[in-house]
Design an enzyme around this catalytic site. Structure first.
Site, PDB file in Angstrom:
ATOM      1  N   SER A   1      14.604  20.759 -16.456  1.00  0.00           N
ATOM      2  CA  SER A   1      13.402  21.532 -16.707  1.00  0.00           C
ATOM      3  C   SER A   1      13.786  22.800 -17.441  1.00  0.00           C
ATOM      4  CB  SER A   1      12.736  21.882 -15.368  1.00  0.00           C
ATOM      5  OG  SER A   1      11.925  23.031 -15.520  1.00  0.00           O
TER       6      SER A   1
ATOM      7  N   GLU B   1       9.438   7.706 -16.877  1.00  0.00           N
ATOM      8  CA  GLU B   1       8.067   8.165 -17.143  1.00  0.00           C
ATOM      9  C   GLU B   1       7.621   7.769 -18.551  1.00  0.00           C
ATOM     10  OE1 GLU B   1       7.469  12.246 -14.878  1.00  0.00           O
ATOM     11  OE2 GLU B   1       9.440  12.073 -15.754  1.00  0.00           O
TER      12      GLU B   1
ATOM     13  N   HIS C   1       0.835  -1.221   0.000  1.00  0.00           N
ATOM     14  CA  HIS C   1       0.000   0.000   0.000  1.00  0.00           C
ATOM     15  C   HIS C   1       0.869   1.269   0.000  1.00  0.00           C
ATOM     16  CE1 HIS C   1      -3.351  -2.682   1.270  1.00  0.00           C
ATOM     17  NE2 HIS C   1      -2.387  -3.260   1.969  1.00  0.00           N
TER      18      HIS C   1
ATOM     19  N   LYS D   1      15.872  21.160 -11.338  1.00  0.00           N
ATOM     20  CA  LYS D   1      15.206  19.891 -11.612  1.00  0.00           C
ATOM     21  C   LYS D   1      16.104  18.871 -12.315  1.00  0.00           C
ATOM     22  CE  LYS D   1      11.479  18.801 -10.949  1.00  0.00           C
ATOM     23  NZ  LYS D   1      10.211  19.132 -11.584  1.00  0.00           N
TER      24      LYS D   1
END
Ligand code: ARG
Length: 451
Positions: free
Chosen positions: A278, A291, A156, A284
């Protein structure tokens, strides 16, 4: 542009198809990728025609050398694909010129494309197997390089119990091993040759189908029903399913690395070469590779559903709808191959932050179950022990006193020793459990299997 009678099937037509129809129905723009398989199939078919007494050896020899010359041209990028000739089969046959006029005897594009596509799936399955194996090796290497690093295992997404990170990584190796099994099914041992099924009902000219099947390396012999043979695309679905499941595994692996590379976890650092920045936020460092792997899994599912849906309403046997099987198939193969390769590279350039991992794994709450096990060893029924430890956990939350201290106060010094992390890990000895000895043995096992 060819006029109607010049088209392969032009005999009964007084006019060619409308320009829009030509563009709408051509498949050469994508099925040219079947050229190797198409040529291999035609060579075997020509040899079969010799055995059937339809071609002389000389005629077949001309066809075969013509096909080999075409293969050379295609390979060199010098072959002109003509969209007016619809597809790869007609392009290659037309390029043969007059010597090719007898080649299509007792053959239809229906059994031809069914054959080509099976051969393509078989070849691509080998590519997938090799790429999966490389990825597995790269996961195993990462596991081996971090053999003593402990992390919390999660259920979980809540901290559950401590594990070696190598154990966590090897979980993916198991999954990828099953993926290899799925792609292995597509290999020749499991495939029958449809060639000789003709358009739908074979031919009045009897072909030595078994011989041709052998020439093409179809290990399971020949199909037994000509109608099924030309309308069956189960092997495409099998490949697409195997790709979808593999993609799902890659996506889950990617998700773990996305989480682990976040500042919140800080368990891993992905190499600069496999991350991106970024355009706005200078600080970043984004896990875009992971992804994209996760995102592309949607395409793999979509391709499977697309072909399933395309097939579901088709009456026996071949319907032109089936031309729509190719782009999803090609896309899944390309997408999966790229994902496997880039992930293998990324994992080779990823470092675990041992300090962060161990700090998270040092949370004594992770060993609450071990305390319950200890109470069981003292004779308490597990349900009571679970309740008793639950009450202690509530007390920890209320008072802030650490669990090991409370446990020692209540159940004696031996209960406090339960919280020794290394000891706790070593105690997990059952087959499949993450005792360091087991994990080392699994790493050795996989290294041997993957060699
Ligand atoms: N391009 C077609 C396909 O991919 C080849 C088979 C064509 N057969 C036919 N009867 N029109 O399915």
């Amino acid at each position: 542009m060819k006029n109607a009678s010049q088209r392969t099937w032009g005999g009964r037509f007084s006019a060619g198809p409308a320009e829009a129809v030509k563009q709408f129905s051509e498949s050469i723009s994508f099925d040219h990728r079947l050229w190797r398989q198409d040529i291999a199939g035609s060579i075997a078919h020509a040899q079969g025609l010799v055995k059937a007494g339809i071609l002389t050896k000389v005629e077949a020899g001309k066809i075969v050398s013509g096909l080999r010359a075409i293969a050379k041209q295609i390979e060199a990028g010098k072959f002109q694909w003509d969209p007016a000739l619809e597809d790869v089969h007609m392009n290659i046959e037309a390029a043969l010129g007059p010597v090719g006029k007898k080649l299509h005897t007792a053959r239809s594009r229906n059994d031809q494309v069914a054959t080509d596509l099976r051969l393509w799936v078989r070849d691509q399955s080998v590519e997938m197997l090799l790429a999966i194996r490389l990825l597995m090796q790269s996961v195993v290497n990462l596991a081996e390089a971090n053999q003593d690093v402990v992390v919390p295992g999660y259920t979980h997404l809540q901290r559950a119990q401590p594990v070696l990170v190598a154990h966590h990584l090897l979980a993916y190796v198991e999954a990828l091993g099953r993926d290899m099994d799925r792609f292995g099914l597509a290999l020749s041992e499991g495939m029958e040759s449809p060639l000789g099924s003709g358009a739908i009902a074979g031919s009045t000219l009897t072909l030595p189908r078994e011989f041709v099947a052998q020439e093409l390396g179809f290990g399971a012999g020949v199909t037994q029903n000509s109608m099924d043979a030309v309308s069956d695309r189960d092997f495409v679905l099998d490949f697409l399913y195997a790709a979808a499941v593999t993609g799902m595994h890659l996506s889950r692996l990617a998700e773990d690395f996305i989480l682990w590379s976040s500042t919140e976890f800080g368990f891993v650092r992905i190499g600069d070469a496999y991350t991106t920045g970024s355009s706005l936020m200078p600080q970043k460092k984004n896990p875009d590779v992971c992804e994209l792997v996760r995102g592309k899994t949607g395409r793999l599912y979509g391709n499977l559903v697309s072909v399933l849906t395309m097939l579901k309403g088709l009456p026996m046997t071949y319907n032109r709808d089936m031309q729509e099987d190719k782009e999803p198939l090609f896309d899944s193969a390309d997408t999966l191959l790229a994902s496997l390769q880039v992930l293998a590279g990324m994992l080779g350039d990823t470092k675990f932050n041992k300090v962060r991992c161990e700090a998270a794994a040092a949370d004594p709450m992770l060993l609450a179950t071990d305390l319950a096990d200890f109470l069981v060893s003292q004779g308490m029924p597990f349900r009571e022990a679970h309740h008793a430890v639950g009450a202690l956990v509530a007390e920890v939350e209320k008072t802030g006193t650490p669990l090991p201290k409370l446990a020692a106060q209540k159940y004696g010094a031996a209960a406090g020793k339960v919280f020794d992390l290394r000891r706790a890990l070593a105690a997990r000895q059952a087959t499949g459990a993450p005792a360091p000895r087991n994990v080392a043995a699994q790493i050795a096992r996989w290294k041997k299997l993957l060699r």
